[in-house]
Motif scaffolding. Structure first.
Motif, PDB file in Angstrom:
ATOM      1  N   LEU A   1       1.179   1.228  -8.992  1.00 11.27           N
ATOM      2  CA  LEU A   1       0.895  -0.199  -9.106  1.00 11.27           C
ATOM      3  C   LEU A   1       1.999  -0.959  -9.819  1.00 11.27           C
ATOM      4  N   GLN A   2       2.399  -0.489 -10.985  1.00 12.64           N
ATOM      5  CA  GLN A   2       3.400  -1.224 -11.760  1.00 12.64           C
ATOM      6  C   GLN A   2       4.748  -1.259 -11.041  1.00 12.64           C
ATOM      7  N   ALA A   3       5.136  -0.143 -10.436  1.00 12.20           N
ATOM      8  CA  ALA A   3       6.409  -0.099  -9.711  1.00 12.20           C
ATOM      9  C   ALA A   3       6.364  -0.998  -8.475  1.00 12.20           C
TER      10      ALA A   3
ATOM     11  N   ILE B   1      -5.807   9.363   2.694  1.00  7.74           N
ATOM     12  CA  ILE B   1      -5.365   7.984   2.854  1.00  7.74           C
ATOM     13  C   ILE B   1      -4.113   7.713   2.017  1.00  7.74           C
ATOM     14  N   ALA B   2      -3.968   8.428   0.896  1.00  5.84           N
ATOM     15  CA  ALA B   2      -2.728   8.290   0.124  1.00  5.84           C
ATOM     16  C   ALA B   2      -1.543   8.758   0.961  1.00  5.84           C
ATOM     17  N   ASP B   3      -1.727   9.870   1.670  1.00  6.33           N
ATOM     18  CA  ASP B   3      -0.660  10.374   2.539  1.00  6.33           C
ATOM     19  C   ASP B   3      -0.397   9.409   3.695  1.00  6.33           C
ATOM     20  N   PHE B   4      -1.472   8.825   4.228  1.00  8.81           N
ATOM     21  CA  PHE B   4      -1.310   7.855   5.310  1.00  8.81           C
ATOM     22  C   PHE B   4      -0.534   6.632   4.834  1.00  8.81           C
ATOM     23  N   PHE B   5      -0.910   6.089   3.691  1.00  8.12           N
ATOM     24  CA  PHE B   5      -0.189   4.935   3.151  1.00  8.12           C
ATOM     25  C   PHE B   5       1.283   5.271   2.902  1.00  8.12           C
ATOM     26  N   ALA B   6       1.523   6.465   2.359  1.00  7.57           N
ATOM     27  CA  ALA B   6       2.902   6.853   2.047  1.00  7.57           C
ATOM     28  C   ALA B   6       3.756   6.994   3.301  1.00  7.57           C
ATOM     29  N   SER B   7       3.115   7.170   4.455  1.00  2.27           N
ATOM     30  CA  SER B   7       3.864   7.338   5.708  1.00  2.27           C
ATOM     31  C   SER B   7       4.215   6.008   6.376  1.00  2.27           C
TER      32      SER B   7
ATOM     33  N   LEU C   1       0.837  -1.206   0.000  1.00  2.00           N
ATOM     34  CA  LEU C   1       0.000   0.000   0.000  1.00  2.00           C
ATOM     35  C   LEU C   1       0.866   1.249   0.000  1.00  2.00           C
ATOM     36  N   ARG C   2       1.957   1.194   0.753  1.00  2.72           N
ATOM     37  CA  ARG C   2       2.879   2.329   0.745  1.00  2.72           C
ATOM     38  C   ARG C   2       3.457   2.544  -0.654  1.00  2.72           C
ATOM     39  N   ASP C   3       3.853   1.469  -1.292  1.00  2.00           N
ATOM     40  CA  ASP C   3       4.473   1.587  -2.608  1.00  2.00           C
ATOM     41  C   ASP C   3       3.482   2.077  -3.666  1.00  2.00           C
ATOM     42  N   LEU C   4       2.193   1.844  -3.445  1.00  2.00           N
ATOM     43  CA  LEU C   4       1.189   2.401  -4.348  1.00  2.00           C
ATOM     44  C   LEU C   4       1.137   3.917  -4.259  1.00  2.00           C
TER      45      LEU C   4
ATOM     46  N   HIS D   1      -6.041   5.254  -9.050  1.00  2.00           N
ATOM     47  CA  HIS D   1      -6.294   6.668  -8.795  1.00  2.00           C
ATOM     48  C   HIS D   1      -5.576   7.116  -7.526  1.00  2.00           C
ATOM     49  N   LEU D   2      -5.272   6.174  -6.652  1.00  2.00           N
ATOM     50  CA  LEU D   2      -4.565   6.506  -5.426  1.00  2.00           C
ATOM     51  C   LEU D   2      -3.226   7.159  -5.718  1.00  2.00           C
ATOM     52  N   GLU D   3      -2.554   6.713  -6.774  1.00  2.00           N
ATOM     53  CA  GLU D   3      -1.207   7.197  -7.079  1.00  2.00           C
ATOM     54  C   GLU D   3      -1.206   8.477  -7.897  1.00  2.00           C
ATOM     55  N   GLN D   4      -2.369   8.958  -8.317  1.00  2.00           N
ATOM     56  CA  GLN D   4      -2.448  10.116  -9.200  1.00  2.00           C
ATOM     57  C   GLN D   4      -2.978  11.327  -8.431  1.00  2.00           C
ATOM     58  N   VAL D   5      -2.138  12.344  -8.285  1.00  2.26           N
ATOM     59  CA  VAL D   5      -2.535  13.505  -7.490  1.00  2.26           C
ATOM     60  C   VAL D   5      -3.681  14.277  -8.139  1.00  2.26           C
ATOM     61  N   ASN D   6      -3.836  14.144  -9.450  1.00  4.12           N
ATOM     62  CA  ASN D   6      -4.940  14.837 -10.108  1.00  4.12           C
ATOM     63  C   ASN D   6      -6.248  14.078 -10.001  1.00  4.12           C
ATOM     64  N   MET D   7      -6.220  12.875  -9.393  1.00  2.80           N
ATOM     65  CA  MET D   7      -7.423  12.069  -9.254  1.00  2.80           C
ATOM     66  C   MET D   7      -7.770  11.760  -7.800  1.00  2.80           C
ATOM     67  N   ASN D   8      -6.850  11.946  -6.867  1.00  2.00           N
ATOM     68  CA  ASN D   8      -7.086  11.492  -5.495  1.00  2.00           C
ATOM     69  C   ASN D   8      -7.405  12.623  -4.520  1.00  2.00           C
TER      70      ASN D   8
END
Length: 206
Positions: free
Chosen positions: A59-61, A169-175, A49-52, A156-163
């Motif tokens: 996703l691909q990375a 939650i994207a920021d939470f996962f990234a932490s 989830l963090r890597d997303l 869409h989680l990984e795209q700042v123009n969509m999330n």
């Protein structure tokens, strides 16, 4: 007092050695089991989830980091190769004396599919869903996704123009961080600071 996020539940299908899984989580869960029982694979859900969500990820990375799609699904996932991860979370806001809580859900399902008439194959998002307090903020695939399958190579989680509506939650996962606490690190806590490629995993995080 800062806000507090908690994972409340994890549901899995065809993730690593988990054909099915539904695990409620408490405030301080402990994961215990013999070697090769799936503890690291379960913890890797959170790293995935963090890597997303992390900058430069997606996703691909995230899949490439794990050796590609062939290395991720359960060996039992031959009839249904779709991998599913669903997490329920609670966000506590210290804005009132009794606290204000939000319930969030993120669900991602993906599989490898034929992308075009040239029989090229790619990992595509089968489903992506975000809910806040039971209200859907995102449901994919959309009509636009079905008309252009390349859109489904990304969440869409990984795209700042969509999330925008669920960037919290994207920021939470990234932490999310995973530290491998080994005896050498306990004896020498300075190993966790300023070292790279520590042989004892002192600087290890997902």
């Amino acid at each position: 007092m800062p806000e507090v996020w908690l994972f409340k539940r994890v549901r899995l299908r065809n993730w690593r050695n988990f054909t099915q899984g539904d695990l409620p989580l408490g405030l301080r869960p402990f994961l215990v089991g013999p070697n090769a029982s799936g503890k690291s694979n379960f913890l890797d859900v959170f790293c995935f989830l963090r890597d997303l969500a992390v900058s430069g990820g997606g996703l691909q990375a995230a899949l490439e980091k794990r050796g590609g799609m062939k290395a991720v699904p359960s060996l039992a996932a031959r009839r249904d190769p779709t991998v599913l991860i669903e997490v329920e979370m609670e966000r506590a806001l210290p804005t009132h004396s009794d606290g204000q809580r939000e319930n969030w859900l993120y669900r991602i399902a993906f599989r490898e599919r034929q992308l075009n008439h040239r029989r090229e194959r790619q990992v595509l998002v089968e489903e992506e869903r975000v809910e806040k307090n039971g209200k859907a903020l995102l449901r994919r695939p959309t009509a636009e996704d079905r008309a252009d399958l390349l859109r489904l190579t990304q969440t869409h989680l990984e795209q700042v123009n969509m999330n925008k509506d669920f960037r919290l939650i994207a920021d939470f996962f990234a932490s999310i961080r995973y530290f491998h606490i080994v005896p050498q690190l306990i004896r020498e806590p300075e190993r966790s600071v300023g070292r790279k490629n520590d042989p004892y995993g002192g600087n290890c995080f997902c």
